[in-house]
Design a protein around this motif. Structure first.
Motif, PDB file in Angstrom:
ATOM      1  N   UNK A  42     -62.988 -54.528  54.837  1.00 42.61           N
ATOM      2  CA  UNK A  42     -63.223 -53.547  53.778  1.00 42.61           C
ATOM      3  C   UNK A  42     -63.269 -54.291  52.456  1.00 42.61           C
ATOM      4  N   UNK A  43     -64.362 -54.129  51.739  1.00 46.75           N
ATOM      5  CA  UNK A  43     -64.595 -54.867  50.499  1.00 46.75           C
ATOM      6  C   UNK A  43     -63.448 -54.674  49.514  1.00 46.75           C
ATOM      7  N   UNK A  44     -63.083 -55.754  48.817  1.00 46.54           N
ATOM      8  CA  UNK A  44     -61.998 -55.693  47.841  1.00 46.54           C
ATOM      9  C   UNK A  44     -62.290 -54.667  46.750  1.00 46.54           C
ATOM     10  N   UNK A  45     -63.523 -54.609  46.279  1.00 46.60           N
ATOM     11  CA  UNK A  45     -63.857 -53.630  45.248  1.00 46.60           C
ATOM     12  C   UNK A  45     -63.635 -52.213  45.723  1.00 46.60           C
ATOM     13  N   UNK A  46     -64.003 -51.937  46.964  1.00 44.87           N
ATOM     14  CA  UNK A  46     -63.774 -50.607  47.529  1.00 44.87           C
ATOM     15  C   UNK A  46     -62.285 -50.290  47.552  1.00 44.87           C
ATOM     16  N   UNK A  47     -61.468 -51.242  47.979  1.00 43.54           N
ATOM     17  CA  UNK A  47     -60.019 -50.997  48.020  1.00 43.54           C
ATOM     18  C   UNK A  47     -59.454 -50.781  46.618  1.00 43.54           C
ATOM     19  N   UNK A  48     -59.923 -51.547  45.649  1.00 45.53           N
ATOM     20  CA  UNK A  48     -59.449 -51.362  44.277  1.00 45.53           C
ATOM     21  C   UNK A  48     -59.834 -49.982  43.773  1.00 45.53           C
ATOM     22  N   UNK A 171     -66.976 -45.463  39.546  1.00 48.18           N
ATOM     23  CA  UNK A 171     -67.752 -46.572  40.088  1.00 48.18           C
ATOM     24  C   UNK A 171     -66.932 -47.849  40.018  1.00 48.18           C
ATOM     25  N   UNK A 172     -67.047 -48.691  41.028  1.00 47.51           N
ATOM     26  CA  UNK A 172     -66.424 -50.013  40.969  1.00 47.51           C
ATOM     27  C   UNK A 172     -67.533 -51.052  40.988  1.00 47.51           C
ATOM     28  N   UNK A 173     -67.460 -51.992  40.040  1.00 46.56           N
ATOM     29  CA  UNK A 173     -68.500 -53.014  39.896  1.00 46.56           C
ATOM     30  C   UNK A 173     -67.825 -54.330  39.527  1.00 46.56           C
ATOM     31  N   UNK A 174     -68.281 -55.418  40.114  1.00 45.24           N
ATOM     32  CA  UNK A 174     -67.752 -56.734  39.748  1.00 45.24           C
ATOM     33  C   UNK A 174     -68.155 -57.084  38.315  1.00 45.24           C
ATOM     34  N   UNK A 175     -67.227 -57.691  37.603  1.00 46.73           N
ATOM     35  CA  UNK A 175     -67.527 -58.088  36.227  1.00 46.73           C
ATOM     36  C   UNK A 175     -68.677 -59.077  36.180  1.00 46.73           C
ATOM     37  N   UNK A 176     -68.690 -60.045  37.103  1.00 47.56           N
ATOM     38  CA  UNK A 176     -69.744 -61.067  37.052  1.00 47.56           C
ATOM     39  C   UNK A 176     -71.075 -60.578  37.621  1.00 47.56           C
ATOM     40  N   UNK A 177     -71.108 -59.332  38.092  1.00 52.26           N
ATOM     41  CA  UNK A 177     -72.367 -58.720  38.509  1.00 52.26           C
ATOM     42  C   UNK A 177     -72.839 -57.652  37.532  1.00 52.26           C
ATOM     43  N   UNK A 178     -72.233 -57.664  36.334  1.00 48.90           N
ATOM     44  CA  UNK A 178     -72.774 -56.817  35.275  1.00 48.90           C
ATOM     45  C   UNK A 178     -72.038 -55.533  35.006  1.00 48.90           C
ATOM     46  N   UNK A 179     -70.739 -55.457  35.330  1.00 47.66           N
ATOM     47  CA  UNK A 179     -69.989 -54.224  35.106  1.00 47.66           C
ATOM     48  C   UNK A 179     -69.993 -53.809  33.635  1.00 47.66           C
ATOM     49  N   UNK A 180     -69.766 -54.769  32.744  1.00 44.45           N
ATOM     50  CA  UNK A 180     -69.683 -54.421  31.325  1.00 44.45           C
ATOM     51  C   UNK A 180     -71.055 -54.036  30.771  1.00 44.45           C
ATOM     52  N   UNK A 195     -63.520 -47.504  31.046  1.00 48.27           N
ATOM     53  CA  UNK A 195     -62.951 -48.412  32.043  1.00 48.27           C
ATOM     54  C   UNK A 195     -61.514 -47.984  32.299  1.00 48.27           C
ATOM     55  N   UNK A 196     -61.212 -47.599  33.554  1.00 47.38           N
ATOM     56  CA  UNK A 196     -59.859 -47.140  33.859  1.00 47.38           C
ATOM     57  C   UNK A 196     -59.023 -48.203  34.558  1.00 47.38           C
ATOM     58  N   UNK A 197     -59.669 -49.281  35.010  1.00 49.52           N
ATOM     59  CA  UNK A 197     -58.918 -50.353  35.668  1.00 49.52           C
ATOM     60  C   UNK A 197     -59.742 -51.626  35.628  1.00 49.52           C
ATOM     61  N   UNK A 198     -59.042 -52.743  35.625  1.00 46.75           N
ATOM     62  CA  UNK A 198     -59.672 -54.057  35.711  1.00 46.75           C
ATOM     63  C   UNK A 198     -58.742 -54.945  36.533  1.00 46.75           C
ATOM     64  N   UNK A 199     -59.236 -55.387  37.700  1.00 51.54           N
ATOM     65  CA  UNK A 199     -58.380 -56.153  38.589  1.00 51.54           C
ATOM     66  C   UNK A 199     -59.240 -57.079  39.454  1.00 51.54           C
ATOM     67  N   UNK A 200     -58.806 -58.322  39.570  1.00 52.84           N
ATOM     68  CA  UNK A 200     -59.440 -59.288  40.485  1.00 52.84           C
ATOM     69  C   UNK A 200     -60.936 -59.415  40.265  1.00 52.84           C
ATOM     70  N   UNK A 201     -61.351 -59.316  39.001  1.00 48.91           N
ATOM     71  CA  UNK A 201     -62.763 -59.473  38.680  1.00 48.91           C
ATOM     72  C   UNK A 201     -63.585 -58.209  38.831  1.00 48.91           C
ATOM     73  N   UNK A 202     -62.952 -57.076  39.111  1.00 48.60           N
ATOM     74  CA  UNK A 202     -63.653 -55.803  39.255  1.00 48.60           C
ATOM     75  C   UNK A 202     -63.290 -54.860  38.113  1.00 48.60           C
TER      76      UNK A 202
END
Length: 214
Positions: A42-48, A171-180, A195-202
């Motif tokens: 299960x993808x880390x972003x999904x779990x976050x 929505x959960x999006x990786x920071x290095x894939x353009x979340x911001x 932005x309600x959370x930021x963890x492990x690059x997501x």
């Protein structure tokens, strides 16, 4: 050509396996297969996302956009047993497995459909085409960033426009894939975004129903 998880009809040979979704409030064994997103875990972003979002509305139509084999939709169904959950994905193999996972986990308030058109919500509710569009009470998604920016923007705005007036998407999006960048773009489209959370690059983004669409 290398198959992608967003291919509608993956031709890659089948290699089913089982992964586990473990959250503080539930445990779900999930069948997966090749040629779908995060097939071996299960993808880390999904779990976050699932560890961060507030409880879903107790009733109404809840949508998992890009459902894959179902971890987000099935969590929604478990947390809101009186709601009607719809998971959609273009990957036929993933949608078939999502339905299997719902049955195996005894979650019967969830349905899965192949496609990306929000008219699937109307089909899900058996709404006639001439009637007013169905309103989505909540939308959760680990969106398919790799389909490309134009396609992603079209996908998101088409579905977000169906949010009920007081509803939100998460929505959960990786920071290095353009979340911001996506955060800023949504705001230019009149979607209040926080932005309600930021963890492990997501980043986990809450997107409220549009204030206006021009």
């Amino acid at each position: 050509m290398t198959p992608h998880y967003f291919d509608p009809d993956p031709q890659t040979g089948s290699e089913p396996r089982t992964v586990s979704l473990v959250l503080p409030d539930l445990y779900l064994p999930l069948r997966t297969d090749r040629a779908m997103f995060s097939a071996d875990h299960v993808d880390l972003g999904t779990r976050i996302l699932l560890e961060t979002v507030p409880p879903p509305p107790r009733q109404g139509t809840l949508v998992d956009l890009g459902c894959g084999y179902g971890p987000i939709a099935l969590t929604m169904a478990s947390r809101a047993p009186q709601a009607s959950v719809l998971g959609v994905d273009v990957n036929e193999r993933a949608v078939e497995l999502a339905g299997y996972n719902a049955h195996q986990n005894h979650l019967y308030n969830v349905d899965f459909k192949v496609g990306s058109d929000p008219m699937l919500v109307d089909d899900h509710l058996d709404v006639q085409a001439e009637q007013a569009p169905a309103h989505i009470a909540a939308l959760w998604s680990n969106p398919p960033i790799r389909i490309g920016k134009p396609a992603l923007h079209h996908l998101l705005t088409t579905w977000l426009a169906r949010l009920a007036p007081t509803a939100s998407a998460h929505l959960v999006v990786q920071r290095n894939l353009g979340a911001d960048t996506l955060h800023r773009w949504l705001e230019t489209q009149s979607y209040p975004c926080t932005r309600i959370a930021s963890r492990s690059g997501y980043r986990v983004l809450r997107v409220d129903a549009p204030t206006s669409i021009t």
